[in-house]
Design an enzyme around this catalytic site. Structure first.
Site, mmCIF file in Angstrom:
data_model
loop_
_atom_site.group_PDB
_atom_site.id
_atom_site.type_symbol
_atom_site.label_atom_id
_atom_site.label_comp_id
_atom_site.label_asym_id
_atom_site.label_seq_id
_atom_site.Cartn_x
_atom_site.Cartn_y
_atom_site.Cartn_z
ATOM 1 N N GLU A 113 1.034 -1.410 -0.215
ATOM 2 C CA GLU A 113 -0.049 -0.065 0.337
ATOM 3 C C GLU A 113 0.705 1.196 -0.147
ATOM 4 O O GLU A 113 0.831 2.846 -0.854
ATOM 5 C CB GLU A 113 -0.884 0.004 1.122
ATOM 6 C CG GLU A 113 -1.464 1.377 1.536
ATOM 7 C CD GLU A 113 -2.817 1.716 0.230
ATOM 8 O OE1 GLU A 113 -2.693 2.600 -0.628
ATOM 9 O OE2 GLU A 113 -3.418 0.610 -0.261
ATOM 10 N N ASP A 117 1.168 3.990 -2.856
ATOM 11 C CA ASP A 117 0.524 5.162 -3.000
ATOM 12 C C ASP A 117 1.948 6.623 -3.039
ATOM 13 O O ASP A 117 1.798 7.649 -3.494
ATOM 14 C CB ASP A 117 0.409 5.549 -0.976
ATOM 15 C CG ASP A 117 -0.647 5.173 -0.639
ATOM 16 O OD1 ASP A 117 -1.902 4.926 -1.664
ATOM 17 O OD2 ASP A 117 -0.978 4.792 0.203
ATOM 18 N N SER A 290 -7.509 2.691 -3.352
ATOM 19 C CA SER A 290 -6.328 3.500 -2.890
ATOM 20 C C SER A 290 -5.611 4.092 -3.672
ATOM 21 O O SER A 290 -4.491 4.729 -3.450
ATOM 22 C CB SER A 290 -5.179 1.890 -2.115
ATOM 23 O OG SER A 290 -6.180 1.928 -1.356
#
Length: 375
Positions: A113, A117, A290
């Protein structure tokens, strides 16, 4: 993936069963995988290539849980693979902070993740500084403490690719999003119809998901609602003032999301990680909301860079601004009118204007950014 009570999960999805290009067994420069979703193509798809400013002077904070010990080197590999400007700690472009003061445990899922990002915030706003703040755990309390650290360290926009099902006491945490001149972007979730927090907060910009159809050169063709996009009507948060501009069917209740972006893993973006996820490393094709949140955060960094250059204050009440400029010109968004995220009737269907699956739509950055600069 379901978060336990009081905790959040990262709403990402992976296309396929593993890496699209594993790390080679022999040392070599990292090369980009064979996919059309390059940073240059995505910037072209959404109109960012029409904007000269790329976030200079702004700080995008990425808030996630646990530690990615290799994130700086993986970001550097991603940048080299796609010809992006270097973003490393030695130049002040990249900073990693531990919200609790000590290094958190490593978690493969959260590391992936973090890679998504950081890399895609940098891809869209390559001149902005990246501040990664790692929370001690995935508890909402620890994540909100990390949000506070991000604000105290100069973030003009905070990207939050995490969430859990909304709950009756969620407004307790809203005070963490009250800093003037800071925009807070939250992913809406990846489990279809349903409302997550902090996307449900009246003080965040919630980013939903679409399935993007673009050609190999990044020319935009169409978008439909992604069936995994979180969204719906909040049970606990009242309607923000921005949404009162629009004739929504559930007036007085917060609608989620506000906006959307490509999030379908089948049309997803490449992400590089050397931290094992399910025992695998390399390039993953990723989606989920996300992917939407950090790219919307990058858009706000570009807006604030232009506002600063024009002698204006950073954007305040960004969630209201999005609705105001949407009402003034439909050209600021690409309205998404097909697809659904469930079988709950009209609330689960994309439609013209605002809907509870894709919000106002995806950005037409060449028009939306100037509108927000002039807001």
């Amino acid at each position: 993936m379901t978060a336990p009570p009081g905790h959040a999960r990262p709403p990402f999805r992976i296309h396929g069963n593993g890496p699209i290009a594993p790390i080679s067994a022999t040392p070599q420069a990292v090369t980009a995988p064979n996919t059309s979703r390059t940073p240059a193509n995505v910037r072209h798809t959404y109109g960012f290539d029409k904007i000269a400013n790329q976030g200079a002077g702004q700080t995008i904070a990425i808030v996630d849980a646990y530690d990615d010990p290799n994130i700086e080197s993986d970001l550097n590999s991603f940048s080299q693979a796609y010809g992006l400007p270097s973003c490393v700690s030695s130049t002040g472009c990249f900073t990693k902070l531990y919200a609790a003061g000590s290094q958190p445990a490593v978690d493969g899922g959260w590391s992936l993740e973090i890679a998504l990002d950081v890399q895609w915030a940098h891809a869209i706003a390559p001149q902005a500084r990246i501040l990664l703040v790692e929370a001690k755990s995935s508890s909402m309390t620890d994540l909100m403490a990390a949000v506070d650290v991000a604000v105290k360290n100069g973030a003009s926009v905070v990207s939050m690719s995490f969430g859990g099902p909304e709950f009756s006491g969620q407004s307790y945490y809203d005070s963490h999003f009250s800093a003037t001149g800071v925009t807070f972007v939250a992913a809406s979730g990846d489990s279809g119809h349903g409302v997550d927090y902090p996307a449900a907060s009246r003080m965040t910009v919630s980013a939903g998901g679409t399935t993007l159809n673009a050609d190999a050169y990044g020319n935009y063709i169409s978008e439909a609602a992604w069936n995994g996009s979180g969204g719906g009507v909040s049970s606990y948060s009242s309607e923000p003032s921005g949404q009162t501009y629009w004739p929504l069917p559930y007036a007085s209740h917060r609608g989620v999301p506000d906006v959307s972006y490509n999030a379908d893993p089948a049309s997803g973006v490449p992400v590089y990680t050397s931290v094992p996820y399910n025992g695998q490393t390399g390039w993953f094709q990723m989606g989920g909301t996300s992917a939407a949140a950090p790219q919307w955060a990058a858009l706000f960094a570009i807006v604030n860079a232009q506002r600063t250059a024009a002698g204006k204050a950073r954007l305040a009440s960004a969630y209201n601004a999005l609705y105001t400029v949407g009402k003034s010109s439909y050209a600021n968004y690409r309205d998404v009118t097909s697809g659904s995220n469930g079988s709950c009737g009209a609330v689960c269907q994309a439609a013209g204007s605002y809907d509870y699956v894709t919000g106002l739509g995806s950005p037409n950055a060449g028009s939306l950014v100037p509108a927000l600069v002039n807001y």
